[in-house]
Design a protein around this motif. Structure first.
Motif, PDB file in Angstrom:
ATOM      1  N   PHE A 188       0.827  -1.206   0.000  1.00 52.05           N
ATOM      2  CA  PHE A 188       0.000   0.000   0.000  1.00 52.05           C
ATOM      3  C   PHE A 188       0.861   1.256   0.000  1.00 52.05           C
ATOM      4  O   PHE A 188       0.581   2.210  -0.734  1.00 52.05           O
ATOM      5  CB  PHE A 188      -0.918   0.014   1.222  1.00 52.05           C
ATOM      6  N   ALA A 189       1.897   1.259   0.834  1.00 50.58           N
ATOM      7  CA  ALA A 189       2.730   2.453   0.960  1.00 50.58           C
ATOM      8  C   ALA A 189       3.350   2.831  -0.382  1.00 50.58           C
ATOM      9  O   ALA A 189       3.339   4.003  -0.780  1.00 50.58           O
ATOM     10  CB  ALA A 189       3.821   2.217   2.003  1.00 50.58           C
ATOM     11  N   GLY A 190       3.911   1.858  -1.086  1.00 50.93           N
ATOM     12  CA  GLY A 190       4.508   2.132  -2.391  1.00 50.93           C
ATOM     13  C   GLY A 190       3.488   2.645  -3.394  1.00 50.93           C
ATOM     14  O   GLY A 190       3.767   3.573  -4.167  1.00 50.93           O
ATOM     15  N   ALA A 191       2.287   2.034  -3.381  1.00 51.07           N
ATOM     16  CA  ALA A 191       1.238   2.457  -4.311  1.00 51.07           C
ATOM     17  C   ALA A 191       0.742   3.863  -3.992  1.00 51.07           C
ATOM     18  O   ALA A 191       0.491   4.678  -4.895  1.00 51.07           O
ATOM     19  CB  ALA A 191       0.080   1.462  -4.267  1.00 51.07           C
ATOM     20  N   ILE A 192       0.590   4.170  -2.709  1.00 48.81           N
ATOM     21  CA  ILE A 192       0.134   5.506  -2.297  1.00 48.81           C
ATOM     22  C   ILE A 192       1.154   6.560  -2.705  1.00 48.81           C
ATOM     23  O   ILE A 192       0.799   7.629  -3.222  1.00 48.81           O
ATOM     24  CB  ILE A 192      -0.116   5.536  -0.778  1.00 48.81           C
ATOM     25  N   GLU A 193       2.418   6.275  -2.485  1.00 51.20           N
ATOM     26  CA  GLU A 193       3.466   7.232  -2.858  1.00 51.20           C
ATOM     27  C   GLU A 193       3.478   7.464  -4.364  1.00 51.20           C
ATOM     28  O   GLU A 193       3.599   8.608  -4.832  1.00 51.20           O
ATOM     29  CB  GLU A 193       4.824   6.718  -2.384  1.00 51.20           C
ATOM     30  N   SER A 194       3.333   6.405  -5.154  1.00 51.44           N
ATOM     31  CA  SER A 194       3.296   6.540  -6.614  1.00 51.44           C
ATOM     32  C   SER A 194       2.100   7.369  -7.060  1.00 51.44           C
ATOM     33  O   SER A 194       2.210   8.212  -7.955  1.00 51.44           O
ATOM     34  CB  SER A 194       3.250   5.147  -7.266  1.00 51.44           C
ATOM     35  N   ALA A 195       0.950   7.132  -6.434  1.00 48.50           N
ATOM     36  CA  ALA A 195      -0.258   7.879  -6.789  1.00 48.50           C
ATOM     37  C   ALA A 195      -0.100   9.359  -6.454  1.00 48.50           C
ATOM     38  O   ALA A 195      -0.530  10.233  -7.225  1.00 48.50           O
ATOM     39  CB  ALA A 195      -1.463   7.291  -6.062  1.00 48.50           C
TER      40      ALA A 195
END
Length: 208
Positions: A188-195
């Motif tokens: 989740f953390a990686g996806a949130i940062e990318s978004a």
């Protein structure tokens, strides 16, 4: 034949059958977890729109990992606080109980703040009776007396927290469930940062 006797004894041993059943159950659970993690990864990679990826990812946690309800809160560096809670599972409108919940990252009694500052999962066993009103609200939303949470860590910093009830697939949580939740939180953390980076680039392009 003497050498056959140990095998017959093992076959008649109830403890042997129980151990085999436990091993088979654990094997099925590990396979289900791997499938669930894969489904979460696919859901998070299906969009760069923050609201959509959080909604899809939380739905997979509830649908594939056996947690009845899940809650996520996001870190806001500008205000040094956590808020913007999203909820999956449970009856409609449940998220309204925590819609206005916002806590400082240095709050000494808030479970959300402690999770954001932690290096790994934490278990809160009696949150329903906690003096902190925010902790009681989280327990109410999750429908449990306690809960387990993990920081959402990417590039050495926390972008939020993920919290689930302290029962999974009708059973009490086991020690192995903590690392599982941390793994999911990292996805989740990686996806949130990318978004967020994508949204910033989009805003910059519109400003040109």
């Amino acid at each position: 034949v003497p050498r056959d006797e140990p095998e017959l004894a093992a076959a008649d041993d109830p403890g042997h059958a129980t151990r085999d059943a436990d091993l088979e159950r654990d094997h099925r659970e590990r396979l289900a977890e791997l499938a669930g993690i894969n489904a979460i990864g696919i859901a998070l990679g299906s969009t760069l729109e923050l609201d959509a990826l959080v909604e899809r990812g939380l739905a997979e946690i509830v649908g594939n990992l056996g947690f009845q309800r899940a809650l996520m809160a996001f870190a806001d560096p500008a205000s040094a606080s956590l808020g913007g809670c999203r909820v999956a599972g449970g009856p409609p409108g449940l998220a309204m109980l925590v819609a206005d919940l916002r806590v400082p990252l240095d709050d000494p009694t808030s479970a959300l703040a402690a999770l954001a500052r932690s290096d790994g999962p934490l278990h809160y066993r009696d949150a329903a009776g906690d003096p902190d009103e925010g902790n009681r609200r989280i327990a109410a939303v999750l429908g449990s007396t306690g809960f387990v949470g993990t920081p959402l860590v990417t590039q050495g910093r926390s972008v939020g927290v993920l919290v689930v009830g302290d029962r999974r697939s009708g059973r009490e949580l086991r020690p192995a469930d903590g690392p599982l939740l941390f793994t999911v939180g990292s996805l989740f953390a990686g996806a949130i940062e990318s978004a967020r980076l994508y949204a910033e680039l989009e805003a910059q392009n519109r400003a040109l």
